[in-house]
Design an enzyme around this catalytic site. Structure first.
Site, PDB file in Angstrom:
ATOM      1  N   SER A 126       0.850  -1.179   0.000  1.00 40.18           N
ATOM      2  CA  SER A 126       0.000   0.000   0.000  1.00 40.18           C
ATOM      3  C   SER A 126       0.895   1.242   0.000  1.00 40.18           C
ATOM      4  CB  SER A 126      -0.856  -0.041   1.254  1.00 40.18           C
ATOM      5  OG  SER A 126      -1.257   1.261   1.601  1.00 40.18           O
ATOM      6  N   SER A 127       0.361   2.356  -0.485  1.00 41.02           N
ATOM      7  CA  SER A 127       1.185   3.573  -0.542  1.00 41.02           C
ATOM      8  C   SER A 127       1.439   4.159   0.849  1.00 41.02           C
ATOM      9  CB  SER A 127       0.531   4.620  -1.447  1.00 41.02           C
ATOM     10  OG  SER A 127      -0.749   4.915  -0.956  1.00 41.02           O
ATOM     11  N   HIS A 130     -13.384   3.786   3.006  1.00 37.90           N
ATOM     12  CA  HIS A 130     -12.503   4.770   2.382  1.00 37.90           C
ATOM     13  C   HIS A 130     -13.345   5.871   1.735  1.00 37.90           C
ATOM     14  CE1 HIS A 130      -9.523   1.256   2.272  1.00 37.90           C
ATOM     15  NE2 HIS A 130      -9.053   2.127   3.122  1.00 37.90           N
ATOM     16  N   LYS A 163       3.692  -3.925   6.076  1.00 38.00           N
ATOM     17  CA  LYS A 163       3.810  -3.925   4.607  1.00 38.00           C
ATOM     18  C   LYS A 163       5.273  -3.743   4.171  1.00 38.00           C
ATOM     19  CE  LYS A 163      -0.454  -4.513   3.426  1.00 38.00           C
ATOM     20  NZ  LYS A 163      -0.829  -5.784   2.794  1.00 38.00           N
ATOM     21  N   TYR A 211       0.457  -0.986  10.533  1.00 38.34           N
ATOM     22  CA  TYR A 211       0.086  -1.608   9.258  1.00 38.34           C
ATOM     23  C   TYR A 211       1.189  -1.377   8.214  1.00 38.34           C
ATOM     24  CZ  TYR A 211      -2.799  -2.139   5.011  1.00 38.34           C
ATOM     25  OH  TYR A 211      -3.308  -2.506   3.794  1.00 38.34           O
TER      26      TYR A 211
HETATM   27  N1  LIG Z   1      -8.541  -1.105  -0.838  1.00 42.78           N
HETATM   28  C1  LIG Z   1      -7.574  -0.221  -1.049  1.00 42.78           C
HETATM   29  O1  LIG Z   1      -7.842   0.984  -1.284  1.00 42.78           O
HETATM   30  C2  LIG Z   1      -6.148  -0.651  -1.047  1.00 42.78           C
HETATM   31  C3  LIG Z   1      -5.229   0.325  -1.330  1.00 42.78           C
HETATM   32  C4  LIG Z   1      -3.902  -0.022  -1.316  1.00 42.78           C
HETATM   33  C5  LIG Z   1      -3.541  -1.329  -1.040  1.00 42.78           C
HETATM   34  N2  LIG Z   1      -4.447  -2.283  -0.786  1.00 42.78           N
HETATM   35  C6  LIG Z   1      -3.945  -3.635  -0.484  1.00 42.78           C
HETATM   36  O2  LIG Z   1      -4.561  -4.649  -1.225  1.00 42.78           O
HETATM   37  C7  LIG Z   1      -4.648  -5.839  -0.426  1.00 42.78           C
HETATM   38  C8  LIG Z   1      -6.078  -6.324  -0.399  1.00 42.78           C
HETATM   39  O3  LIG Z   1      -6.916  -5.276   0.065  1.00 42.78           O
HETATM   40  P1  LIG Z   1      -8.502  -5.292  -0.135  1.00 42.78           P
HETATM   41  O4  LIG Z   1      -8.920  -3.888  -0.233  1.00 42.78           O
HETATM   42  O5  LIG Z   1      -8.872  -6.292  -1.179  1.00 42.78           O
HETATM   43  O6  LIG Z   1      -8.944  -5.820   1.312  1.00 42.78           O
HETATM   44  P2  LIG Z   1     -10.253  -6.666   1.707  1.00 42.78           P
HETATM   45  O7  LIG Z   1     -11.351  -6.380   0.754  1.00 42.78           O
HETATM   46  O8  LIG Z   1     -10.471  -6.443   3.159  1.00 42.78           O
HETATM   47  O9  LIG Z   1      -9.777  -8.167   1.476  1.00 42.78           O
HETATM   48  C9  LIG Z   1      -8.830  -8.797   2.291  1.00 42.78           C
HETATM   49  C10 LIG Z   1      -9.100 -10.276   2.262  1.00 42.78           C
HETATM   50  O10 LIG Z   1      -8.140 -10.919   3.119  1.00 42.78           O
HETATM   51  C11 LIG Z   1      -8.840 -11.888   3.870  1.00 42.78           C
HETATM   52  N3  LIG Z   1      -8.170 -12.135   5.144  1.00 42.78           N
HETATM   53  C12 LIG Z   1      -7.922 -11.235   6.131  1.00 42.78           C
HETATM   54  N4  LIG Z   1      -7.320 -11.864   7.172  1.00 42.78           N
HETATM   55  C13 LIG Z   1      -7.202 -13.171   6.821  1.00 42.78           C
HETATM   56  C14 LIG Z   1      -6.687 -14.319   7.474  1.00 42.78           C
HETATM   57  N5  LIG Z   1      -6.157 -14.242   8.709  1.00 42.78           N
HETATM   58  N6  LIG Z   1      -6.725 -15.499   6.822  1.00 42.78           N
HETATM   59  C15 LIG Z   1      -7.269 -15.595   5.602  1.00 42.78           C
HETATM   60  N7  LIG Z   1      -7.780 -14.548   4.919  1.00 42.78           N
HETATM   61  C16 LIG Z   1      -7.746 -13.348   5.533  1.00 42.78           C
HETATM   62  C17 LIG Z   1     -10.206 -11.278   4.114  1.00 42.78           C
HETATM   63  O11 LIG Z   1     -11.121 -12.284   4.442  1.00 42.78           O
HETATM   64  P3  LIG Z   1     -12.286 -11.961   5.538  1.00 42.78           P
HETATM   65  O12 LIG Z   1     -12.978 -10.724   5.029  1.00 42.78           O
HETATM   66  O13 LIG Z   1     -13.108 -13.186   5.548  1.00 42.78           O
HETATM   67  O14 LIG Z   1     -11.534 -11.711   6.825  1.00 42.78           O
HETATM   68  C18 LIG Z   1     -10.484 -10.645   2.762  1.00 42.78           C
HETATM   69  O15 LIG Z   1     -11.058 -11.549   1.867  1.00 42.78           O
HETATM   70  C19 LIG Z   1      -4.107  -5.473   0.962  1.00 42.78           C
HETATM   71  O16 LIG Z   1      -2.798  -5.908   1.069  1.00 42.78           O
HETATM   72  C20 LIG Z   1      -4.146  -3.968   0.966  1.00 42.78           C
HETATM   73  O17 LIG Z   1      -3.099  -3.439   1.735  1.00 42.78           O
HETATM   74  C21 LIG Z   1      -5.764  -1.961  -0.778  1.00 42.78           C
END
Ligand SMILES: NC(=O)c1ccc[n+]([C@@H]2O[C@H](COP(=O)([O-])OP(=O)(O)OC[C@H]3O[C@@H](n4cnc5c(N)ncnc54)[C@H](OP(=O)(O)O)[C@@H]3O)[C@@H](O)[C@H]2O)c1
Length: 322
Positions: free
Chosen positions: A110-111, A186, A143, A139
Protein backbone atom coordinates in the site's frame (compact mmCIF):
# COMPACT_ATOMS: atom_id res chain seq x y z
CA UNK A 1 8.77 -17.69 -16.26
CA UNK A 2 5.28 -16.62 -17.30
CA UNK A 3 2.42 -18.83 -16.24
CA UNK A 4 0.82 -21.23 -18.70
CA UNK A 5 -2.96 -21.38 -18.61
CA UNK A 6 -3.13 -24.49 -16.46
CA UNK A 7 -0.49 -23.30 -13.97
CA UNK A 8 -1.78 -23.66 -10.45
CA UNK A 9 -2.25 -20.14 -9.09
CA UNK A 10 -3.16 -19.46 -5.47
CA UNK A 11 -4.94 -16.15 -4.91
CA UNK A 12 -4.89 -15.44 -1.17
CA UNK A 13 -7.76 -13.12 -0.17
CA UNK A 14 -9.96 -13.96 -3.17
CA UNK A 15 -13.10 -12.67 -1.43
CA UNK A 16 -11.57 -9.23 -0.87
CA UNK A 17 -11.88 -6.30 -3.24
CA UNK A 18 -8.43 -6.75 -4.79
CA UNK A 19 -8.23 -10.55 -4.61
CA UNK A 20 -11.62 -10.96 -6.33
CA UNK A 21 -10.50 -8.57 -9.10
CA UNK A 22 -7.30 -10.59 -9.58
CA UNK A 23 -9.37 -13.78 -9.91
CA UNK A 24 -11.64 -12.03 -12.47
CA UNK A 25 -8.59 -10.93 -14.45
CA UNK A 26 -6.93 -14.37 -14.41
CA UNK A 27 -10.19 -16.10 -15.40
CA UNK A 28 -10.73 -13.63 -18.24
CA UNK A 29 -7.23 -14.46 -19.50
CA UNK A 30 -8.16 -18.16 -19.53
CA UNK A 31 -6.34 -19.43 -16.44
CA UNK A 32 -8.12 -22.60 -15.42
CA UNK A 33 -6.39 -23.75 -12.26
CA UNK A 34 -6.94 -21.07 -9.64
CA UNK A 35 -6.77 -22.24 -6.04
CA UNK A 36 -8.74 -20.36 -3.39
CA UNK A 37 -9.60 -20.75 0.29
CA UNK A 38 -11.93 -18.63 2.38
CA UNK A 39 -10.72 -17.19 5.66
CA UNK A 40 -12.92 -19.74 7.46
CA UNK A 41 -11.29 -22.61 5.53
CA UNK A 42 -7.73 -21.36 5.98
CA UNK A 43 -6.67 -18.83 8.59
CA UNK A 44 -3.45 -17.47 7.14
CA UNK A 45 -2.20 -16.38 10.57
CA UNK A 46 -2.04 -20.09 11.48
CA UNK A 47 1.42 -21.31 10.54
CA UNK A 48 0.61 -25.03 10.72
CA UNK A 49 -2.53 -24.63 8.62
CA UNK A 50 -0.66 -22.62 5.96
CA UNK A 51 2.08 -25.25 5.87
CA UNK A 52 -0.50 -28.05 5.39
CA UNK A 53 -2.21 -26.05 2.64
CA UNK A 54 1.00 -25.52 0.64
CA UNK A 55 2.01 -29.14 1.17
CA UNK A 56 -1.33 -30.34 -0.20
CA UNK A 57 -1.75 -27.85 -3.07
CA UNK A 58 1.82 -27.02 -4.15
CA UNK A 59 0.83 -23.99 -6.27
CA UNK A 60 3.08 -22.66 -9.03
CA UNK A 61 2.35 -18.99 -8.32
CA UNK A 62 0.93 -16.97 -5.43
CA UNK A 63 -0.87 -13.61 -5.39
CA UNK A 64 -0.87 -12.42 -1.77
CA UNK A 65 -3.93 -10.14 -1.52
CA UNK A 66 -5.08 -11.28 1.93
CA UNK A 67 -4.52 -8.77 4.69
CA UNK A 68 -6.20 -7.12 7.64
CA UNK A 69 -7.29 -3.86 6.04
CA UNK A 70 -9.17 -0.85 7.39
CA UNK A 71 -9.52 2.90 7.61
CA UNK A 72 -8.04 5.32 10.16
CA UNK A 73 -10.55 4.40 12.85
CA UNK A 74 -9.85 0.66 12.65
CA UNK A 75 -6.07 1.19 12.42
CA UNK A 76 -6.18 3.43 15.50
CA UNK A 77 -8.43 1.12 17.52
CA UNK A 78 -6.79 -2.21 16.70
CA UNK A 79 -3.07 -1.46 16.09
CA UNK A 80 -1.97 -4.73 17.69
CA UNK A 81 -4.21 -6.79 15.41
CA UNK A 82 -3.12 -4.81 12.36
CA UNK A 83 0.58 -5.46 12.91
CA UNK A 84 0.23 -9.03 14.21
CA UNK A 85 -2.22 -10.34 11.61
CA UNK A 86 -0.42 -8.79 8.67
CA UNK A 87 3.03 -9.92 9.73
CA UNK A 88 1.73 -13.43 10.40
CA UNK A 89 -0.20 -13.69 7.12
CA UNK A 90 2.70 -12.55 4.98
CA UNK A 91 5.40 -14.43 6.92
CA UNK A 92 3.43 -17.66 6.72
CA UNK A 93 2.48 -17.34 3.07
CA UNK A 94 5.85 -16.11 1.78
CA UNK A 95 7.89 -18.61 3.79
CA UNK A 96 5.69 -21.63 3.08
CA UNK A 97 5.58 -20.66 -0.59
CA UNK A 98 9.38 -20.77 -0.59
CA UNK A 99 9.55 -24.05 1.35
CA UNK A 100 7.14 -25.66 -1.11
CA UNK A 101 8.95 -24.57 -4.24
CA UNK A 102 6.88 -21.58 -5.37
CA UNK A 103 9.07 -19.57 -7.72
CA UNK A 104 6.75 -16.63 -8.34
CA UNK A 105 4.87 -14.62 -5.75
CA UNK A 106 3.32 -11.15 -5.83
CA UNK A 107 2.93 -9.27 -2.54
CA UNK A 108 0.30 -6.53 -2.33
CA UNK A 109 1.28 -3.53 -0.24
CA UNK A 110 0.00 0.00 0.00
CA UNK A 111 1.19 3.57 -0.54
CA UNK A 112 1.06 4.12 3.25
CA UNK A 113 4.57 2.58 3.32
CA UNK A 114 5.93 6.00 2.33
CA UNK A 115 6.95 8.67 4.86
CA UNK A 116 4.28 11.17 5.86
CA UNK A 117 6.32 14.04 4.43
CA UNK A 118 7.66 12.28 1.32
CA UNK A 119 8.01 14.54 -1.74
CA UNK A 120 5.03 14.28 -4.12
CA UNK A 121 4.54 12.29 -6.24
CA UNK A 122 6.01 9.57 -4.04
CA UNK A 123 8.49 7.43 -5.91
CA UNK A 124 9.72 4.00 -4.91
CA UNK A 125 12.98 5.42 -3.57
CA UNK A 126 11.09 7.42 -0.88
CA UNK A 127 10.79 4.17 1.10
CA UNK A 128 12.49 4.34 4.52
CA UNK A 129 13.53 7.96 4.13
CA UNK A 130 11.41 9.38 6.98
CA UNK A 131 8.73 8.95 9.66
CA UNK A 132 5.47 7.27 8.76
CA UNK A 133 1.97 8.61 9.37
CA UNK A 134 1.39 7.59 13.00
CA UNK A 135 -2.24 6.39 12.63
CA UNK A 136 -1.39 3.48 10.37
CA UNK A 137 2.26 2.97 11.27
CA UNK A 138 1.82 -0.64 12.52
CA UNK A 139 0.09 -1.61 9.26
CA UNK A 140 2.71 0.21 7.16
CA UNK A 141 5.56 -1.44 9.07
CA UNK A 142 4.07 -4.85 8.29
CA UNK A 143 3.81 -3.92 4.61
CA UNK A 144 7.43 -2.70 4.55
CA UNK A 145 8.46 -5.98 6.18
CA UNK A 146 6.60 -7.83 3.40
CA UNK A 147 8.58 -6.01 0.70
CA UNK A 148 11.83 -6.68 2.55
CA UNK A 149 10.89 -10.33 3.06
CA UNK A 150 10.37 -10.79 -0.69
CA UNK A 151 13.66 -9.03 -1.42
CA UNK A 152 15.56 -11.07 1.16
CA UNK A 153 14.29 -14.36 -0.24
CA UNK A 154 15.24 -13.19 -3.74
CA UNK A 155 18.71 -12.24 -2.58
CA UNK A 156 19.35 -15.45 -0.67
CA UNK A 157 17.47 -17.95 -2.84
CA UNK A 158 17.10 -16.23 -6.21
CA UNK A 159 20.05 -17.90 -7.86
CA UNK A 160 20.05 -21.19 -5.94
CA UNK A 161 16.27 -21.83 -6.02
CA UNK A 162 14.98 -19.58 -8.82
CA UNK A 163 12.90 -17.54 -6.36
CA UNK A 164 11.40 -14.38 -7.88
CA UNK A 165 9.10 -12.59 -5.42
CA UNK A 166 7.77 -9.15 -6.35
CA UNK A 167 5.76 -6.39 -4.66
CA UNK A 168 3.25 -3.83 -5.90
CA UNK A 169 2.14 -0.72 -3.99
CA UNK A 170 -1.26 0.58 -5.05
CA UNK A 171 -2.69 4.02 -4.49
CA UNK A 172 -6.27 4.37 -3.14
CA UNK A 173 -8.48 1.77 -4.80
CA UNK A 174 -12.24 1.63 -5.39
CA UNK A 175 -14.69 -0.51 -7.30
CA UNK A 176 -16.74 -3.70 -6.98
CA UNK A 177 -16.31 -5.44 -3.66
CA UNK A 178 -15.55 -2.23 -1.75
CA UNK A 179 -16.60 -1.69 1.85
CA UNK A 180 -19.51 0.77 2.27
CA UNK A 181 -19.60 0.65 6.06
CA UNK A 182 -20.75 4.07 7.41
CA UNK A 183 -17.83 4.51 9.85
CA UNK A 184 -15.15 2.34 8.40
CA UNK A 185 -14.93 2.94 4.65
CA UNK A 186 -12.50 4.77 2.38
CA UNK A 187 -13.40 8.10 0.80
CA UNK A 188 -15.04 6.92 -2.47
CA UNK A 189 -17.38 4.28 -1.01
CA UNK A 190 -18.18 6.68 1.87
CA UNK A 191 -19.13 9.44 -0.59
CA UNK A 192 -21.15 7.07 -2.80
CA UNK A 193 -23.12 5.97 0.22
CA UNK A 194 -23.68 9.49 1.53
CA UNK A 195 -24.78 10.89 -1.85
CA UNK A 196 -27.04 7.91 -2.43
CA UNK A 197 -28.69 8.32 0.98
CA UNK A 198 -29.07 12.07 0.37
CA UNK A 199 -30.70 11.40 -3.01
CA UNK A 200 -33.11 8.82 -1.58
CA UNK A 201 -34.13 11.09 1.31
CA UNK A 202 -34.31 14.21 -0.91
CA UNK A 203 -31.79 15.98 1.34
CA UNK A 204 -31.06 19.50 0.02
CA UNK A 205 -27.36 19.42 0.87
CA UNK A 206 -24.40 17.13 1.49
CA UNK A 207 -21.72 18.58 3.75
CA UNK A 208 -18.21 17.19 3.38
CA UNK A 209 -15.47 17.45 5.99
CA UNK A 210 -12.58 19.77 5.23
CA UNK A 211 -12.06 22.43 2.57
CA UNK A 212 -12.37 20.14 -0.45
CA UNK A 213 -8.96 21.28 -1.70
CA UNK A 214 -6.71 18.31 -0.77
CA UNK A 215 -5.73 16.22 -3.76
CA UNK A 216 -5.91 12.44 -3.89
CA UNK A 217 -5.33 9.72 -6.48
CA UNK A 218 -7.79 6.89 -7.16
CA UNK A 219 -7.41 3.70 -9.17
CA UNK A 220 -10.23 1.39 -10.23
CA UNK A 221 -9.66 -2.06 -8.76
CA UNK A 222 -9.77 -3.97 -12.05
CA UNK A 223 -6.93 -1.76 -13.28
CA UNK A 224 -5.07 -2.73 -10.11
CA UNK A 225 -5.69 -6.40 -10.84
CA UNK A 226 -4.50 -5.94 -14.43
CA UNK A 227 -1.33 -4.24 -13.17
CA UNK A 228 -0.76 -7.05 -10.66
CA UNK A 229 -0.95 -9.73 -13.35
CA UNK A 230 1.17 -7.59 -15.67
CA UNK A 231 3.94 -7.25 -13.05
CA UNK A 232 3.77 -10.93 -12.12
CA UNK A 233 4.08 -11.93 -15.78
CA UNK A 234 6.98 -9.63 -16.72
CA UNK A 235 10.04 -11.62 -17.66
CA UNK A 236 12.75 -11.52 -15.02
CA UNK A 237 15.27 -9.67 -17.15
CA UNK A 238 12.86 -6.81 -17.82
CA UNK A 239 11.77 -6.63 -14.18
CA UNK A 240 15.36 -6.61 -12.97
CA UNK A 241 16.19 -3.79 -15.38
CA UNK A 242 13.51 -1.59 -13.80
CA UNK A 243 13.77 -2.59 -10.13
CA UNK A 244 16.68 -2.88 -7.74
CA UNK A 245 17.36 -5.87 -5.46
CA UNK A 246 16.82 -3.78 -2.31
CA UNK A 247 14.21 -1.48 -3.78
CA UNK A 248 12.17 -3.87 -5.82
CA UNK A 249 8.59 -2.69 -5.22
CA UNK A 250 6.56 -1.09 -7.98
CA UNK A 251 3.99 1.68 -7.49
CA UNK A 252 0.60 1.27 -9.14
CA UNK A 253 -1.27 4.53 -9.56
CA UNK A 254 -3.74 6.15 -11.90
CA UNK A 255 -1.16 8.71 -12.96
CA UNK A 256 -2.95 11.88 -11.84
CA UNK A 257 -4.89 13.14 -8.87
CA UNK A 258 -8.00 15.27 -8.26
CA UNK A 259 -9.31 17.48 -5.47
CA UNK A 260 -11.84 16.17 -2.98
CA UNK A 261 -14.25 18.79 -4.33
CA UNK A 262 -13.88 17.44 -7.89
CA UNK A 263 -14.33 13.93 -6.55
CA UNK A 264 -17.49 14.90 -4.63
CA UNK A 265 -18.95 16.51 -7.77
CA UNK A 266 -18.17 13.39 -9.82
CA UNK A 267 -19.78 11.11 -7.22
CA UNK A 268 -22.80 13.42 -6.95
CA UNK A 269 -23.25 13.31 -10.75
CA UNK A 270 -22.86 9.52 -10.85
CA UNK A 271 -25.44 9.00 -8.14
CA UNK A 272 -27.82 11.62 -9.54
CA UNK A 273 -27.80 13.87 -6.48
CA UNK A 274 -29.33 17.25 -7.40
CA UNK A 275 -28.75 19.16 -4.15
CA UNK A 276 -25.94 21.37 -2.96
CA UNK A 277 -22.45 20.18 -2.05
CA UNK A 278 -20.73 22.20 0.66
CA UNK A 279 -17.59 21.88 2.74
CA UNK A 280 -17.06 22.21 6.49
CA UNK A 281 -13.67 23.94 6.65
CA UNK A 282 -13.60 23.66 10.45
CA UNK A 283 -12.92 19.93 10.06
CA UNK A 284 -9.41 18.58 9.32
CA UNK A 285 -8.15 18.22 5.76
CA UNK A 286 -5.38 15.65 6.24
CA UNK A 287 -2.38 15.84 3.88
CA UNK A 288 -2.77 18.42 1.14
CA UNK A 289 -1.60 16.08 -1.56
CA UNK A 290 -1.00 12.33 -1.80
CA UNK A 291 -0.16 10.64 -5.03
CA UNK A 292 2.39 8.14 -6.14
CA UNK A 293 4.88 8.23 -8.96
CA UNK A 294 3.93 5.42 -11.35
CA UNK A 295 6.82 6.16 -13.70
CA UNK A 296 8.51 2.82 -13.12
CA UNK A 297 5.36 0.91 -14.10
CA UNK A 298 4.63 3.26 -17.02
CA UNK A 299 8.17 2.71 -18.31
CA UNK A 300 7.48 -1.00 -18.22
CA UNK A 301 4.54 -0.37 -20.56
CA UNK A 302 1.50 -0.34 -18.27
CA UNK A 303 -1.09 2.40 -17.85
CA UNK A 304 -4.50 2.56 -16.15
CA UNK A 305 -7.44 2.22 -18.55
CA UNK A 306 -10.55 2.93 -16.51
CA UNK A 307 -11.29 6.61 -15.83
CA UNK A 308 -13.08 7.96 -12.78
CA UNK A 309 -16.52 8.44 -14.39
CA UNK A 310 -16.66 4.89 -15.73
CA UNK A 311 -15.24 3.45 -12.51
CA UNK A 312 -17.70 5.36 -10.31
CA UNK A 313 -20.63 4.23 -12.45
CA UNK A 314 -19.69 0.56 -11.99
CA UNK A 315 -18.94 1.06 -8.29
CA UNK A 316 -22.35 2.68 -7.71
CA UNK A 317 -24.12 -0.20 -9.48
CA UNK A 318 -22.14 -2.58 -7.27
CA UNK A 319 -23.31 -0.79 -4.12
CA UNK A 320 -26.93 -0.86 -5.31
CA UNK A 321 -26.72 -4.58 -6.03
CA UNK A 322 -25.79 -5.51 -2.44
N1 LIG B 1 -8.54 -1.10 -0.84
C1 LIG B 1 -7.57 -0.22 -1.05
O1 LIG B 1 -7.84 0.98 -1.28
C2 LIG B 1 -6.15 -0.65 -1.05
C3 LIG B 1 -5.23 0.33 -1.33
C4 LIG B 1 -3.90 -0.02 -1.32
C5 LIG B 1 -3.54 -1.33 -1.04
N2 LIG B 1 -4.45 -2.28 -0.79
C6 LIG B 1 -3.95 -3.63 -0.48
O2 LIG B 1 -4.56 -4.65 -1.22
C7 LIG B 1 -4.65 -5.84 -0.43
C8 LIG B 1 -6.08 -6.32 -0.40
O3 LIG B 1 -6.92 -5.28 0.07
P1 LIG B 1 -8.50 -5.29 -0.13
O4 LIG B 1 -8.92 -3.89 -0.23
O5 LIG B 1 -8.87 -6.29 -1.18
O6 LIG B 1 -8.94 -5.82 1.31
P2 LIG B 1 -10.25 -6.67 1.71
O7 LIG B 1 -11.35 -6.38 0.75
O8 LIG B 1 -10.47 -6.44 3.16
O9 LIG B 1 -9.78 -8.17 1.48
C9 LIG B 1 -8.83 -8.80 2.29
C10 LIG B 1 -9.10 -10.28 2.26
O10 LIG B 1 -8.14 -10.92 3.12
C11 LIG B 1 -8.84 -11.89 3.87
N3 LIG B 1 -8.17 -12.13 5.14
C12 LIG B 1 -7.92 -11.24 6.13
N4 LIG B 1 -7.32 -11.86 7.17
C13 LIG B 1 -7.20 -13.17 6.82
C14 LIG B 1 -6.69 -14.32 7.47
N5 LIG B 1 -6.16 -14.24 8.71
N6 LIG B 1 -6.72 -15.50 6.82
C15 LIG B 1 -7.27 -15.60 5.60
N7 LIG B 1 -7.78 -14.55 4.92
C16 LIG B 1 -7.75 -13.35 5.53
C17 LIG B 1 -10.21 -11.28 4.11
O11 LIG B 1 -11.12 -12.28 4.44
P3 LIG B 1 -12.29 -11.96 5.54
O12 LIG B 1 -12.98 -10.72 5.03
O13 LIG B 1 -13.11 -13.19 5.55
O14 LIG B 1 -11.53 -11.71 6.83
C18 LIG B 1 -10.48 -10.64 2.76
O15 LIG B 1 -11.06 -11.55 1.87
C19 LIG B 1 -4.11 -5.47 0.96
O16 LIG B 1 -2.80 -5.91 1.07
C20 LIG B 1 -4.15 -3.97 0.97
O17 LIG B 1 -3.10 -3.44 1.73
C21 LIG B 1 -5.76 -1.96 -0.78
Amino acid sequence: MTAILNSKIYVAGHRGMVGSAIVRNLEAKGFTNIVIRTHAELDLTNQAAVKDFFEAEKPDQVYLAAARVGGIHANNTYPAEFIYDNLMIQNNVIHQAFVHGVKKLLFLGSSCIYPKLAPQPMSEDALLTGKLESTNEPYAIAKIAGIKMCESYNRQYGTSHGVDYRSVMPTNLYGPGDNYHPENSHVIPALIRRFHEAKVSNAPEVVIWGTGTPRREFLYVDDMAAASVFVMELDKKTYDQHAEPMQSHINVGFGSDITIEELAEAVGDTVGFKGKISFDASKPDGSLRKWIDSGRLNNLGWRAKIGLDEGLRIAYQDMLSR
